[in-house]
Each structure stands twice: as structure tokens, then as C-alpha cells.
Motif scaffolding. Sequence first.
Motif, PDB file in Angstrom:
ATOM      1  N   VAL A   1       6.742 -30.372  36.836  1.00  9.56           N
ATOM      2  CA  VAL A   1       7.416 -30.105  38.107  1.00  9.56           C
ATOM      3  C   VAL A   1       7.797 -28.627  38.217  1.00  9.56           C
ATOM      4  O   VAL A   1       7.669 -28.011  39.277  1.00  9.56           O
ATOM      5  CB  VAL A   1       8.658 -31.016  38.267  1.00  9.56           C
ATOM      6  CG1 VAL A   1       9.550 -30.553  39.396  1.00  9.56           C
ATOM      7  CG2 VAL A   1       8.229 -32.453  38.490  1.00  9.56           C
ATOM      8  N   THR A   2       8.260 -28.037  37.111  1.00  9.84           N
ATOM      9  CA  THR A   2       8.754 -26.665  37.159  1.00  9.84           C
ATOM     10  C   THR A   2       7.685 -25.611  36.872  1.00  9.84           C
ATOM     11  O   THR A   2       7.898 -24.440  37.160  1.00  9.84           O
ATOM     12  CB  THR A   2       9.908 -26.472  36.167  1.00  9.84           C
ATOM     13  OG1 THR A   2       9.469 -26.829  34.854  1.00  9.84           O
ATOM     14  CG2 THR A   2      11.107 -27.308  36.560  1.00  9.84           C
ATOM     15  N   LYS A   3       6.556 -26.003  36.304  1.00 16.57           N
ATOM     16  CA  LYS A   3       5.515 -25.036  35.931  1.00 16.57           C
ATOM     17  C   LYS A   3       4.975 -24.232  37.120  1.00 16.57           C
ATOM     18  O   LYS A   3       4.823 -23.012  37.008  1.00 16.57           O
ATOM     19  CB  LYS A   3       4.369 -25.755  35.218  1.00 16.57           C
ATOM     20  CG  LYS A   3       3.352 -24.832  34.634  1.00 16.57           C
ATOM     21  CD  LYS A   3       3.583 -24.704  33.176  1.00 16.57           C
ATOM     22  CE  LYS A   3       2.416 -23.944  32.575  1.00 16.57           C
ATOM     23  NZ  LYS A   3       2.782 -23.324  31.350  1.00 16.57           N
ATOM     24  N   PRO A   4       4.699 -24.850  38.276  1.00 21.34           N
ATOM     25  CA  PRO A   4       4.191 -24.031  39.384  1.00 21.34           C
ATOM     26  C   PRO A   4       5.203 -23.003  39.898  1.00 21.34           C
ATOM     27  O   PRO A   4       4.823 -21.942  40.376  1.00 21.34           O
ATOM     28  CB  PRO A   4       3.884 -25.051  40.479  1.00 21.34           C
ATOM     29  CG  PRO A   4       3.786 -26.358  39.798  1.00 21.34           C
ATOM     30  CD  PRO A   4       4.656 -26.272  38.594  1.00 21.34           C
ATOM     31  N   LYS A   5       6.476 -23.321  39.768  1.00 23.15           N
ATOM     32  CA  LYS A   5       7.496 -22.436  40.308  1.00 23.15           C
ATOM     33  C   LYS A   5       7.897 -21.333  39.332  1.00 23.15           C
ATOM     34  O   LYS A   5       8.095 -20.187  39.729  1.00 23.15           O
ATOM     35  CB  LYS A   5       8.729 -23.254  40.693  1.00 23.15           C
ATOM     36  CG  LYS A   5       9.725 -22.510  41.517  1.00 23.15           C
ATOM     37  CD  LYS A   5      10.796 -23.442  42.022  1.00 23.15           C
ATOM     38  CE  LYS A   5      11.639 -22.748  43.062  1.00 23.15           C
ATOM     39  NZ  LYS A   5      12.624 -23.641  43.629  1.00 23.15           N
ATOM     40  N   PHE A   6       8.030 -21.664  38.039  1.00 21.54           N
ATOM     41  CA  PHE A   6       8.562 -20.714  37.066  1.00 21.54           C
ATOM     42  C   PHE A   6       7.530 -20.141  36.107  1.00 21.54           C
ATOM     43  O   PHE A   6       7.838 -19.216  35.369  1.00 21.54           O
ATOM     44  CB  PHE A   6       9.682 -21.370  36.244  1.00 21.54           C
ATOM     45  CG  PHE A   6      10.889 -21.706  37.043  1.00 21.54           C
ATOM     46  CD1 PHE A   6      11.715 -20.723  37.548  1.00 21.54           C
ATOM     47  CD2 PHE A   6      11.206 -23.028  37.301  1.00 21.54           C
ATOM     48  CE1 PHE A   6      12.823 -21.032  38.283  1.00 21.54           C
ATOM     49  CE2 PHE A   6      12.328 -23.358  38.038  1.00 21.54           C
ATOM     50  CZ  PHE A   6      13.134 -22.357  38.530  1.00 21.54           C
ATOM     51  N   GLY A   7       6.336 -20.692  36.056  1.00 24.39           N
ATOM     52  CA  GLY A   7       5.296 -20.173  35.162  1.00 24.39           C
ATOM     53  C   GLY A   7       5.627 -20.435  33.707  1.00 24.39           C
ATOM     54  O   GLY A   7       5.932 -21.547  33.307  1.00 24.39           O
ATOM     55  N   ARG A   8       5.575 -19.378  32.883  1.00 19.66           N
ATOM     56  CA  ARG A   8       5.835 -19.532  31.448  1.00 19.66           C
ATOM     57  C   ARG A   8       7.300 -19.834  31.143  1.00 19.66           C
ATOM     58  O   ARG A   8       7.614 -20.370  30.087  1.00 19.66           O
ATOM     59  CB  ARG A   8       5.390 -18.288  30.699  1.00 19.66           C
ATOM     60  CG  ARG A   8       3.880 -18.143  30.695  1.00 19.66           C
ATOM     61  CD  ARG A   8       3.411 -17.101  29.721  1.00 19.66           C
ATOM     62  NE  ARG A   8       3.832 -17.321  28.361  1.00 19.66           N
ATOM     63  CZ  ARG A   8       3.144 -18.008  27.454  1.00 19.66           C
ATOM     64  NH1 ARG A   8       2.018 -18.577  27.802  1.00 19.66           N
ATOM     65  NH2 ARG A   8       3.578 -18.130  26.221  1.00 19.66           N
ATOM     66  N   LYS A   9       8.201 -19.462  32.024  1.00 20.40           N
ATOM     67  CA  LYS A   9       9.632 -19.770  31.824  1.00 20.40           C
ATOM     68  C   LYS A   9       9.903 -21.264  31.931  1.00 20.40           C
ATOM     69  O   LYS A   9      10.939 -21.741  31.514  1.00 20.40           O
ATOM     70  CB  LYS A   9      10.492 -19.033  32.856  1.00 20.40           C
ATOM     71  CG  LYS A   9      10.557 -17.554  32.676  1.00 20.40           C
ATOM     72  CD  LYS A   9      11.542 -17.239  31.584  1.00 20.40           C
ATOM     73  CE  LYS A   9      11.734 -15.736  31.514  1.00 20.40           C
ATOM     74  NZ  LYS A   9      12.635 -15.372  30.460  1.00 20.40           N
ATOM     75  N   ALA A  10       8.962 -22.019  32.492  1.00 16.00           N
ATOM     76  CA  ALA A  10       9.149 -23.459  32.652  1.00 16.00           C
ATOM     77  C   ALA A  10       9.256 -24.159  31.308  1.00 16.00           C
ATOM     78  O   ALA A  10       9.956 -25.162  31.189  1.00 16.00           O
ATOM     79  CB  ALA A  10       7.999 -24.049  33.463  1.00 16.00           C
ATOM     80  N   MET A  11       8.601 -23.636  30.276  1.00 15.86           N
ATOM     81  CA  MET A  11       8.695 -24.251  28.954  1.00 15.86           C
ATOM     82  C   MET A  11      10.110 -24.137  28.401  1.00 15.86           C
ATOM     83  O   MET A  11      10.633 -25.078  27.796  1.00 15.86           O
ATOM     84  CB  MET A  11       7.687 -23.628  27.996  1.00 15.86           C
ATOM     85  CG  MET A  11       6.258 -24.017  28.320  1.00 15.86           C
ATOM     86  SD  MET A  11       5.066 -23.432  27.140  1.00 15.86           S
ATOM     87  CE  MET A  11       4.905 -21.733  27.640  1.00 15.86           C
ATOM     88  N   LEU A  12      10.752 -22.987  28.622  1.00 17.73           N
ATOM     89  CA  LEU A  12      12.145 -22.830  28.188  1.00 17.73           C
ATOM     90  C   LEU A  12      13.061 -23.756  28.975  1.00 17.73           C
ATOM     91  O   LEU A  12      13.944 -24.407  28.399  1.00 17.73           O
ATOM     92  CB  LEU A  12      12.589 -21.376  28.355  1.00 17.73           C
ATOM     93  CG  LEU A  12      14.062 -21.091  28.055  1.00 17.73           C
ATOM     94  CD1 LEU A  12      14.360 -21.320  26.586  1.00 17.73           C
ATOM     95  CD2 LEU A  12      14.428 -19.691  28.486  1.00 17.73           C
ATOM     96  N   TRP A  13      12.863 -23.835  30.289  1.00 15.05           N
ATOM     97  CA  TRP A  13      13.692 -24.712  31.117  1.00 15.05           C
ATOM     98  C   TRP A  13      13.498 -26.172  30.739  1.00 15.05           C
ATOM     99  O   TRP A  13      14.459 -26.954  30.704  1.00 15.05           O
ATOM    100  CB  TRP A  13      13.388 -24.504  32.594  1.00 15.05           C
ATOM    101  CG  TRP A  13      13.950 -23.223  33.123  1.00 15.05           C
ATOM    102  CD1 TRP A  13      13.249 -22.096  33.463  1.00 15.05           C
ATOM    103  CD2 TRP A  13      15.324 -22.909  33.358  1.00 15.05           C
ATOM    104  NE1 TRP A  13      14.096 -21.116  33.887  1.00 15.05           N
ATOM    105  CE2 TRP A  13      15.383 -21.600  33.837  1.00 15.05           C
ATOM    106  CE3 TRP A  13      16.502 -23.618  33.207  1.00 15.05           C
ATOM    107  CZ2 TRP A  13      16.581 -20.982  34.156  1.00 15.05           C
ATOM    108  CZ3 TRP A  13      17.691 -22.999  33.530  1.00 15.05           C
ATOM    109  CH2 TRP A  13      17.728 -21.701  33.995  1.00 15.05           C
ATOM    110  N   ALA A  14      12.263 -26.545  30.439  1.00  9.85           N
ATOM    111  CA  ALA A  14      11.998 -27.931  30.038  1.00  9.85           C
ATOM    112  C   ALA A  14      12.633 -28.234  28.682  1.00  9.85           C
ATOM    113  O   ALA A  14      13.177 -29.323  28.470  1.00  9.85           O
ATOM    114  CB  ALA A  14      10.501 -28.191  29.994  1.00  9.85           C
ATOM    115  N   LEU A  15      12.607 -27.272  27.772  1.00  9.29           N
ATOM    116  CA  LEU A  15      13.248 -27.456  26.474  1.00  9.29           C
ATOM    117  C   LEU A  15      14.759 -27.610  26.631  1.00  9.29           C
ATOM    118  O   LEU A  15      15.377 -28.497  26.034  1.00  9.29           O
ATOM    119  CB  LEU A  15      12.922 -26.286  25.550  1.00  9.29           C
ATOM    120  CG  LEU A  15      13.561 -26.328  24.163  1.00  9.29           C
ATOM    121  CD1 LEU A  15      13.004 -27.495  23.358  1.00  9.29           C
ATOM    122  CD2 LEU A  15      13.345 -25.015  23.443  1.00  9.29           C
ATOM    123  N   LEU A  16      15.359 -26.770  27.449  1.00  4.83           N
ATOM    124  CA  LEU A  16      16.803 -26.873  27.685  1.00  4.83           C
ATOM    125  C   LEU A  16      17.155 -28.177  28.392  1.00  4.83           C
ATOM    126  O   LEU A  16      18.172 -28.805  28.087  1.00  4.83           O
ATOM    127  CB  LEU A  16      17.288 -25.672  28.496  1.00  4.83           C
ATOM    128  CG  LEU A  16      17.234 -24.329  27.768  1.00  4.83           C
ATOM    129  CD1 LEU A  16      17.644 -23.211  28.714  1.00  4.83           C
ATOM    130  CD2 LEU A  16      18.097 -24.339  26.538  1.00  4.83           C
TER     131      LEU A  16
END
Length: 129
Positions: A20-35
Motif C-alpha cells: 500500500v505504501t510502496k507507490p507513495k513512499f518508494g524505498r522509505k516504505a520498507m522502513l514504514w512497514a517495519l515500524l
Amino acid sequence: MRFFIFTIMFDSFYITFLSVTKPKFGRKAMLWALLYICLTEVAFYALLACFFSAFSSQLNIGKISSEKAIFLSVLCVLFIYLKNWMRYNGKRRNILNAKKSKKHKLQAWKLIAVPIACIILAFVFFKAI
């Protein structure tokens, strides 16, 4: 066996949140998903801890001191973060991405509602102690 059910549940939460967050945040989505997955797991285990604490207080079972409880909580949070960091930063994430299917995708409001519901219920059980 039941532990694996929670693992599968948290894996699907992680992959869905990441997609869900990958298209919006790019590589930062992995950090957001981890958090996000760390917050969800901590909220879920806090709910279980508060439930069993309220249950044991009704049975007049001995309690631990607040300093020891805080220390154990900090250790558990650090363990959960490191466990998730190691689990979702390698081959496991690639395997989960390959296995994901459209029929198992969760809706975004459910991804937000699960940790909020766990936190609210943990707070209710905490007040019952």
C-alpha cells in the motif's frame, strides 16, 4: 502450531502495508512497514500482557515490581524490533512478495484498525488491574 498462525497474520499485515505504501513512499516504505509491524506486534503482545495481568490480579497472584515490569517491557520491544528487522530485510521479504496474491490483500482501514483496537483494549485491561 498456534505461534505460526500469528506469524502468518503479521506477515500478511507487513506485505499488505508495504504494497500500500510502496507507490507513495518508494524505498522509505520498507522502513514504514517495519515500524508498522513492530507497533502492531507490540500492541498485540501488550494486549495479551494486560489481559493476563488483570486476570492474575483478580486471582490474587503475586505481582512483580514496576521497575522490573518496565525493564522487561523495554527488552521485549527491543527483541520484537530486532526480530522483525532481521526477518523482513532479506530473503523472507522477497519470498513473501513472490507469494502474495490479490485474494489475501487486506483493506487499508483494517491495517489501521488492528493496532488501534489492540491499544484501546490493552488500555481497558490496564485500567482493570
